[in-house]
Design a protein around this motif. Structure first.
Motif, PDB file in Angstrom:
ATOM      1  N   ASP A 102     -25.721 -42.828 -26.750  1.00  0.00           N
ATOM      2  CA  ASP A 102     -24.595 -44.136 -26.569  1.00  0.00           C
ATOM      3  C   ASP A 102     -25.151 -45.660 -27.482  1.00  0.00           C
ATOM      4  O   ASP A 102     -26.528 -45.440 -27.207  1.00  0.00           O
ATOM      5  N   PRO A 103     -24.183 -46.080 -28.353  1.00  0.00           N
ATOM      6  CA  PRO A 103     -24.382 -47.642 -29.412  1.00  0.00           C
ATOM      7  C   PRO A 103     -25.201 -47.948 -28.756  1.00  0.00           C
ATOM      8  O   PRO A 103     -25.607 -48.507 -29.602  1.00  0.00           O
ATOM      9  N   LYS A 104     -24.982 -48.430 -27.310  1.00  0.00           N
ATOM     10  CA  LYS A 104     -25.452 -49.797 -26.914  1.00  0.00           C
ATOM     11  C   LYS A 104     -27.115 -49.747 -26.716  1.00  0.00           C
ATOM     12  O   LYS A 104     -27.237 -50.067 -25.816  1.00  0.00           O
ATOM     13  N   THR A 130     -28.389 -52.716 -24.859  1.00  0.00           N
ATOM     14  CA  THR A 130     -28.129 -53.447 -25.316  1.00  0.00           C
ATOM     15  C   THR A 130     -26.495 -54.025 -24.819  1.00  0.00           C
ATOM     16  O   THR A 130     -25.528 -52.815 -24.027  1.00  0.00           O
ATOM     17  N   ASN A 131     -25.501 -55.303 -25.380  1.00  0.00           N
ATOM     18  CA  ASN A 131     -24.140 -55.232 -25.558  1.00  0.00           C
ATOM     19  C   ASN A 131     -23.425 -54.880 -26.361  1.00  0.00           C
ATOM     20  O   ASN A 131     -22.452 -54.894 -26.406  1.00  0.00           O
ATOM     21  N   GLY A 132     -23.861 -53.669 -27.750  1.00  0.00           N
ATOM     22  CA  GLY A 132     -23.871 -53.408 -28.482  1.00  0.00           C
ATOM     23  C   GLY A 132     -23.562 -54.724 -29.329  1.00  0.00           C
ATOM     24  O   GLY A 132     -23.651 -55.276 -29.339  1.00  0.00           O
ATOM     25  N   TYR A 135     -24.452 -56.862 -33.994  1.00  0.00           N
ATOM     26  CA  TYR A 135     -25.952 -57.650 -34.094  1.00  0.00           C
ATOM     27  C   TYR A 135     -26.260 -58.655 -35.267  1.00  0.00           C
ATOM     28  O   TYR A 135     -25.964 -58.522 -36.439  1.00  0.00           O
ATOM     29  N   GLN A 146     -23.849 -61.110 -27.101  1.00  0.00           N
ATOM     30  CA  GLN A 146     -24.840 -60.330 -27.900  1.00  0.00           C
ATOM     31  C   GLN A 146     -25.942 -60.526 -28.062  1.00  0.00           C
ATOM     32  O   GLN A 146     -26.762 -59.697 -28.648  1.00  0.00           O
ATOM     33  N   THR A 182     -28.327 -48.429 -35.735  1.00  0.00           N
ATOM     34  CA  THR A 182     -28.307 -49.609 -36.902  1.00  0.00           C
ATOM     35  C   THR A 182     -28.421 -50.093 -36.740  1.00  0.00           C
ATOM     36  O   THR A 182     -29.939 -51.276 -36.380  1.00  0.00           O
ATOM     37  N   ALA A 185     -29.862 -53.215 -34.805  1.00  0.00           N
ATOM     38  CA  ALA A 185     -30.211 -53.045 -33.876  1.00  0.00           C
ATOM     39  C   ALA A 185     -30.839 -53.494 -31.961  1.00  0.00           C
ATOM     40  O   ALA A 185     -31.345 -53.296 -31.262  1.00  0.00           O
TER      41      ALA A 185
END
Length: 249
Positions: A102-104, A130-132, A135, A146, A182, A185
């Protein structure tokens, strides 16, 4: 025949390798939260309130056994985490979503000490929800969605658990164990302000074990308390009646 024996040896070797690399799951559980600060307003994000009796619980699964004699001060095993399923009572944290990272979700750090057998003896973990993207590595305004992050932090070094919901991230950095690496992140500094919609809960003890923790003792329901009270009253009435009989005999 020699060829068959060779195949058999190869198969056994493969099975032994797979067995040696079998996933290892640890169970995490804190005591119920002893300090709770809930939001008093909700201008941005999803606000949630922690309740009495809630706690951090769940599992962390590694791809295989950890190396022996690791040091929690220096050794990060985030790259060994296959998945985690953790709940802070309000939010669920999981690394994989339908088998895909999951990237979040961000593994901020995962440091452990292990004994000579590779069993964890000390630990310090922090996971961010996070909210994705996008960043930013700079401080962002409080009303920007964000900026918001929910976190789980727990350690045995100076036993502590701290969970945040909808906190504001004021400093970001790149952490090597984020699923997508990322830039920016990982949240390395947060502020919990109830008027901004943030909540926090804390506990002072947490365990991480290969053995599932014992389930908490059930708390009687209202109906069960009523039955207990009725039983006490009946027993008291019977004792009083027996006492009066003895007095009149």
């Amino acid at each position: 025949m020699k060829q068959l024996i060779g195949y058999a040896v190869a198969a056994l070797s493969l099975m032994a390798t797979q067995a040696a690399a079998a996933p290892v799951t640890y169970y995490v559980q804190s005591e119920p939260y002893t300090a709770i600060t809930d939001s008093t307003a909700c201008p941005v994000g999803v606000c949630k309130a922690y309740g009495a009796g809630q706690r951090l619980s769940g599992t962390i699964t590694f791809f295989g056994p950890l190396a022996p004699n690791l040091d929690v001060q220096t050794d990060d095993v985030g790259h060994m985490i296959d998945d985690f399923q953790l709940s802070d009572g309000q939010n669920t944290y999981t690394l994989l979503n339908a088998g895909i990272p999951d990237p979040k979700m961000v593994i901020n750090f995962a440091n452990v000490s292990t004994d000579a057998s590779g069993v964890i003896t000390a630990f310090e973990f922090k996971f961010d929800r996070t909210n994705g993207a996008p960043y930013s590595v700079s401080i962002m305004p409080s009303n920007d969605l964000q900026t918001r992050v929910s976190t789980i932090y727990f350690t045995s070094i100076h036993p502590a658990v701290s969970v945040d919901n909808n906190a504001r991230c004021t400093a970001r950095g790149t952490v090597s164990n984020a699923p997508t690496n990322t830039p920016g992140a990982g949240c390395i500094q947060t502020t919990v302000t109830p008027t901004e919609g943030a909540s926090q809960a804390q506990a002072s003890t947490v365990t991480m074990s290969l053995t599932p923790p014992a389930p908490p003792a059930p708390v009687p329901t209202l109906s069960e308390w009523a039955m207990i009270l009725l039983g006490v009253l009946l027993a008291g009435g019977a004792a009083l009646k027996l006492h009066r009989r003895r007095q009149t005999a």
